[in-house]
Write a protein that holds these residues in place. Sequence first.
Motif, short mmCIF file in Angstrom:
data_model
loop_
_atom_site.label_atom_id
_atom_site.label_comp_id
_atom_site.label_asym_id
_atom_site.label_seq_id
_atom_site.Cartn_x
_atom_site.Cartn_y
_atom_site.Cartn_z
N GLN A 19 13.59 -4.00 -2.27
CA GLN A 19 12.53 -5.00 -2.22
C GLN A 19 11.28 -4.58 -2.96
N GLY A 20 11.15 -3.29 -3.23
CA GLY A 20 9.93 -2.77 -3.83
C GLY A 20 9.77 -3.19 -5.28
N PRO A 21 8.59 -2.94 -5.84
CA PRO A 21 8.33 -3.31 -7.24
C PRO A 21 9.11 -2.43 -8.20
N ALA A 27 9.92 -3.24 -15.82
CA ALA A 27 10.94 -3.79 -16.70
C ALA A 27 11.90 -2.72 -17.21
N GLY A 28 11.35 -1.53 -17.51
CA GLY A 28 12.22 -0.46 -18.00
C GLY A 28 13.24 -0.02 -16.97
N GLU A 29 12.78 0.10 -15.73
CA GLU A 29 13.69 0.50 -14.66
C GLU A 29 14.77 -0.56 -14.44
N LYS A 30 14.37 -1.82 -14.46
CA LYS A 30 15.34 -2.91 -14.27
C LYS A 30 16.38 -2.90 -15.38
N ALA A 31 15.92 -2.67 -16.60
CA ALA A 31 16.84 -2.65 -17.73
C ALA A 31 17.82 -1.49 -17.62
N ALA A 32 17.29 -0.30 -17.21
CA ALA A 32 18.15 0.87 -17.08
C ALA A 32 19.19 0.67 -15.98
N MET A 33 18.77 0.13 -14.84
CA MET A 33 19.70 -0.10 -13.75
C MET A 33 20.73 -1.18 -14.10
N GLY A 34 20.29 -2.18 -14.86
CA GLY A 34 21.21 -3.22 -15.28
C GLY A 34 22.27 -2.68 -16.22
N ARG A 61 0.81 -1.22 0.00
CA ARG A 61 0.00 0.00 0.00
C ARG A 61 0.84 1.27 0.00
N HIS A 62 2.03 1.21 0.52
CA HIS A 62 2.86 2.42 0.63
C HIS A 62 4.27 2.17 0.11
N ASP A 63 4.36 1.43 -0.96
CA ASP A 63 5.68 1.06 -1.48
C ASP A 63 6.47 2.24 -2.02
N ASP A 64 5.80 3.37 -2.28
CA ASP A 64 6.50 4.54 -2.79
C ASP A 64 7.16 5.37 -1.69
N LEU A 65 6.77 5.17 -0.44
CA LEU A 65 7.29 6.02 0.64
C LEU A 65 8.80 5.92 0.85
#
Length: 446
Positions: free
Chosen positions: A369-371, A374-381, A335-339
């Motif tokens: 641990q947060g969600p 795919a774009g973010e994962k690719a950029a960080m990779g 519910r508050h994964d952005d905090l």
Amino acid sequence: MPQLRANLAHATGTIRAKRAGVAGELDDWEQLRDTAAAIKADVQHRLPELAVEFERNATAAGATVHWARDAQEANEIAAQIVREAGADEVVKVKSMATQEIELNESLEAVGLKAFETDLAELIVQLAEDKPSHILVPAIHYNRTEIRDIFNQKMGDAPTDLTDEPAALAEAARLHLRRRFLSAKVAVSGANFAVAETGSLVVVESEGNGRMCLTMPETLISIVGIEKLLPRFGDLEVFMQLLPRSSTGERMNPYTSVWTGSREGDGPKDVHVILLDNGRTGVLADEVGRQALSCIRCSACLNVCPVYERTGGHAYGHVYPGPIGAILAPQLEPGRHDDLPYASSLCGACYEVCPVKINIPEVLVHLRQQGPHNAGEKAAMGAAEAVMARPKLWRTALRVARFGSMPWRRKGYLRRLPWPGSKWTVSRDLPVPPKEDFRDWWKGRQR
């Protein structure tokens, strides 16, 4: 928003200065912090054992102990106790736990009324608003707004009420006195629960808590299981840390300690509801469990640059600020994964925390641990792959330096093409420097 920021800057700045002064008076301040952190770590390792010990000793002293797995169960138990006491309303001591489970709303839904007695909480309740700070929940109001709230909502406010602080306090005092004298049931939380003796402790500044804790015939205390302390002697540590870290005082004006019930002294019927509501889930995370050490002093809010700019309502949870950014996502997963991203990771919160919760460490842990799409994962990779190779990293810097030239505006990159536009739509990027450190260093070796 300007009013909120002005109030926050003034209040938090004042508290910060007072806290620094009174903490600096103690030669063993850092040792106290270390000891408090160790006590809290011990509690987390022995929580089931200590909870059972508390129940045994509180029951022996005449209290009735209930166990609540979640908010619904705690609210149902509280409502049943109120009805059995023959009451249809309760007076309340300021309590984060009752706000967390939305006790007031739950009682109202079944025909019972809860009245806040802390001055700031009373203001927020009358305004049908939400608190914006752990310690000073009505910090987002000025005194003229408070006068208008009293005139419109209090009912028995003087017709000639002014916005002078003394007049506002007197109006609230007279209003609440009638509540205290007629209340059959009171509700409180607790700052600490001592397993060794079955005792509960409430610290406060106004005396309204003392009235709630002593005058009604029935007392219901809703206590998060993380508030447990092993020994009565542990209070000596926290009674030095808490007031200095919260209000910048050497000691709280009112400290109430009670153990069960006693004939002719205080409430005859004492109930303690031990609340889980997600806490055992937090306990299972070896990094995140640090959040359960919090003693609700609000010191982290008072130094947080993000909180000072946004205020507490922006967090969308009863626990705002840095502690809310690590506690809310764990109490209510999903519910508050952005905090955890509502932080600059400056570390000021860690430096002032009286129990040494490493909030930046937990923030980074929760971010991992947060969600992540795919774009973010690719950029960080891709970034990881480039940064791990020095030659490739230097090449990337040169490309960024020259490739960004068409989008430079006064030292910033404000509108990059897609996919960079996903970032610059809400943030500005500094222009890459003309010379990086490696080039600077290389030039000085010649």
